[in-house]
Scaffold this motif. Structure first.
Motif, PDB file in Angstrom:
ATOM      1  N   THR A 239      13.799   5.196-132.220  1.00 56.10           N
ATOM      2  CA  THR A 239      13.716   6.216-133.259  1.00 56.10           C
ATOM      3  C   THR A 239      13.905   7.592-132.632  1.00 56.10           C
ATOM      4  OG1 THR A 239      11.314   6.282-132.999  1.00 56.10           O
ATOM      5  CG2 THR A 239      12.211   4.799-134.685  1.00 56.10           C
ATOM      6  N   MET A 240      13.856   8.624-133.450  1.00 57.34           N
ATOM      7  CA  MET A 240      14.105   9.982-132.967  1.00 57.34           C
ATOM      8  C   MET A 240      13.116  10.427-131.882  1.00 57.34           C
ATOM      9  SD  MET A 240      16.780  11.585-134.253  1.00 57.34           S
ATOM     10  CE  MET A 240      16.405  13.338-134.385  1.00 57.34           C
ATOM     11  N   PRO A 241      11.800  10.242-132.056  1.00 54.72           N
ATOM     12  CA  PRO A 241      10.885  10.644-130.980  1.00 54.72           C
ATOM     13  C   PRO A 241      11.162   9.915-129.665  1.00 54.72           C
ATOM     14  CG  PRO A 241       9.675  10.307-133.014  1.00 54.72           C
ATOM     15  CD  PRO A 241      11.049   9.799-133.248  1.00 54.72           C
ATOM     16  N   LEU A 242      11.522   8.641-129.739  1.00 51.17           N
ATOM     17  CA  LEU A 242      11.846   7.903-128.524  1.00 51.17           C
ATOM     18  C   LEU A 242      13.140   8.409-127.909  1.00 51.17           C
ATOM     19  CD1 LEU A 242       9.652   6.073-129.823  1.00 51.17           C
ATOM     20  CD2 LEU A 242      10.959   4.115-129.010  1.00 51.17           C
ATOM     21  N   ALA A 243      14.101   8.782-128.758  1.00 53.53           N
ATOM     22  CA  ALA A 243      15.346   9.341-128.247  1.00 53.53           C
ATOM     23  C   ALA A 243      15.103  10.686-127.566  1.00 53.53           C
ATOM     24  CB  ALA A 243      16.356   9.494-129.386  1.00 53.53           C
ATOM     25  N   VAL A 244      14.186  11.478-128.090  1.00 56.66           N
ATOM     26  CA  VAL A 244      13.838  12.748-127.452  1.00 56.66           C
ATOM     27  C   VAL A 244      13.236  12.501-126.072  1.00 56.66           C
ATOM     28  CG1 VAL A 244      12.323  14.760-127.592  1.00 56.66           C
ATOM     29  CG2 VAL A 244      13.534  13.976-129.625  1.00 56.66           C
TER      30      VAL A 244
END
Length: 281
Positions: A239-244
Motif C-alpha cells: 500500500t502507499m505507506p509501505l511504498a513510502v
C-alpha cells in the motif's frame, strides 16, 4: 413626568443576556509553550512542502509503481471501511442501546486497537488467522483459505485498526440520539430491526458518515499491522505507506512525493469533517 421603569429593566444598553467574555491578555507562561507546540506540529509538514521535488513531481506520481500502490490503497481502505460498517455499526448499537454483563469490558476491548501498537496487532492477527493460527489453521484445512500475505490480509489488517474509530463515533451518536423515536416505532408494531433500519439509522447517518470517513483515513494510512500480517509485495500487498517506507531507502524524492499524496488525502478528510470537529466558538 418620567414613566416608571419596568421590573427587571436596567439602565444602559441591553445585552440580551450574559455572554462569555474572552480574556484580553494571554499569560506568557501559556503563550510560549502554546506557540512552541504549534511550531512542533507544523514544522515537519512545512518541511515536507519545502523539500518536495515540485519539478519532478508529475513524473514521480505517474510512475506505474505509484499508481499500483495508490490503487491498492484505495481499494483495500474502501473494503476495510465496508467491513467496519457492516460489523461496527451493529456493535456500536449493542454498546449504546443494550445492557449485558461485561459491557464495560467489551467497550474497553473494542477500543484496545486504538492504543495497541500496530505491529503488535499484526502479530496478534498472525497468531489468530495465520496458517498455523488459532482460527487460520481451520480455515486452511477446511476451506483452503490463507489470509496472511494476501490482499485480503491487507483488508483484514486495516479493518482491525480502523473499526474502533467507527464504533466510537457511532456509539457516541447513538447515545446522543433520543431513543424515544425508536421506542415509539416499536410501540406502533415495528420490530427492533425495522425500527433501527427505518428510524435510528437515518437519525444517526451523520455520525455513521463521520465514523466511516475516519475509518477510511485510518485504513489508508495503516502501516505496522499491514506489513506484519500481509507483507510488502508490490501489486498485491504494498500500500502507499509501505511504498513510502521502501522508497525512503532507495529514492527519497519518490518517498516525499508519495508522502504528499497521503498528506493531501489527510487534509481532504479534515475538510470533510470540518462541520463536525473543526467548528467552535
Amino acid at each position: 413626568m418620567t414613566s416608571p421603569r419596568r421590573p427587571g429593566s436596567a439602565a444602559g444598553p441591553r445585552t440580551g443576556g450574559p455572554r462569555r467574555r474572552r480574556a484580553r491578555g494571554v499569560p506568557l507562561p501559556l503563550l510560549v509553550p502554546g506557540v512552541v507546540a504549534l511550531a512542533f506540529l507544523l514544522l515537519p509538514l512545512l518541511a515536507l512542502l519545502v523539500r518536495a521535488p515540485w519539478g519532478s513531481l508529475p513524473d514521480q506520481l505517474t510512475s506505474a509503481e505509484v499508481w499500483q500502490a495508490l490503487q491498492l490503497s484505495l481499494v483495500t481502505a474502501t473494503a476495510a471501511t465496508g467491513v467496519s460498517l457492516v460489523l461496527g455499526v451493529p456493535l456500536a448499537w449493542l454498546l449504546a442501546r443494550t445492557d449485558f454483563p461485561g459491557r464495560r469490558l467489551v467497550r474497553a476491548l473494542v477500543t484496545l486497537p486504538l492504543v495497541l501498537p500496530p505491529v503488535v496487532g499484526g502479530v496478534a492477527l498472525l497468531l489468530a488467522l495465520g496458517r498455523n493460527g488459532v482460527v487460520g489453521r481451520w480455515l486452511d484445512a477446511w476451506f483452503g483459505i490463507t489470509l496472511p500475505f494476501t490482499t485480503a490480509g491487507v483488508v483484514i489488517a486495516e479493518a482491525f485498526v480502523a473499526m474502533p474509530f467507527l464504533v466510537i463515533s457511532v456509539e457516541g451518536t447513538l447515545r446522543a440520539a433520543d431513543p424515544r423515536y425508536e421506542e415509539a416505532a416499536t410501540t406502533l408494531g415495528a420490530s427492533r430491526f425495522t425500527a433501527f433500519r427505518r428510524v435510528t439509522l437515518p437519525l444517526i447517518a451523520p455520525g455513521v458518515a463521520a465514523g466511516a470517513v475516519l475509518a477510511w483515513a485510518r485504513a489508508l494510512g495503516e502501516f505496522g499491522a499491514t506489513i506484519t500480517f500481509a507483507g510488502n509485495f508490490p501489486g498485491r500487498t504494498q500500500t502507499m505507506p509501505l511504498a513510502v517506507y521502501l522508497a525512503l531507502q532507495n529514492d527519497p524524492e519518490a518517498a516525499i512525493s508519495l508522502s504528499l499524496v497521503l498528506l493531501a488525502v489527510s487534509i481532504a478528510v479534515l475538510a470533510g469533517l470540518r462541520d463536525r470537529w473543526l467548528t467552535g466558538t
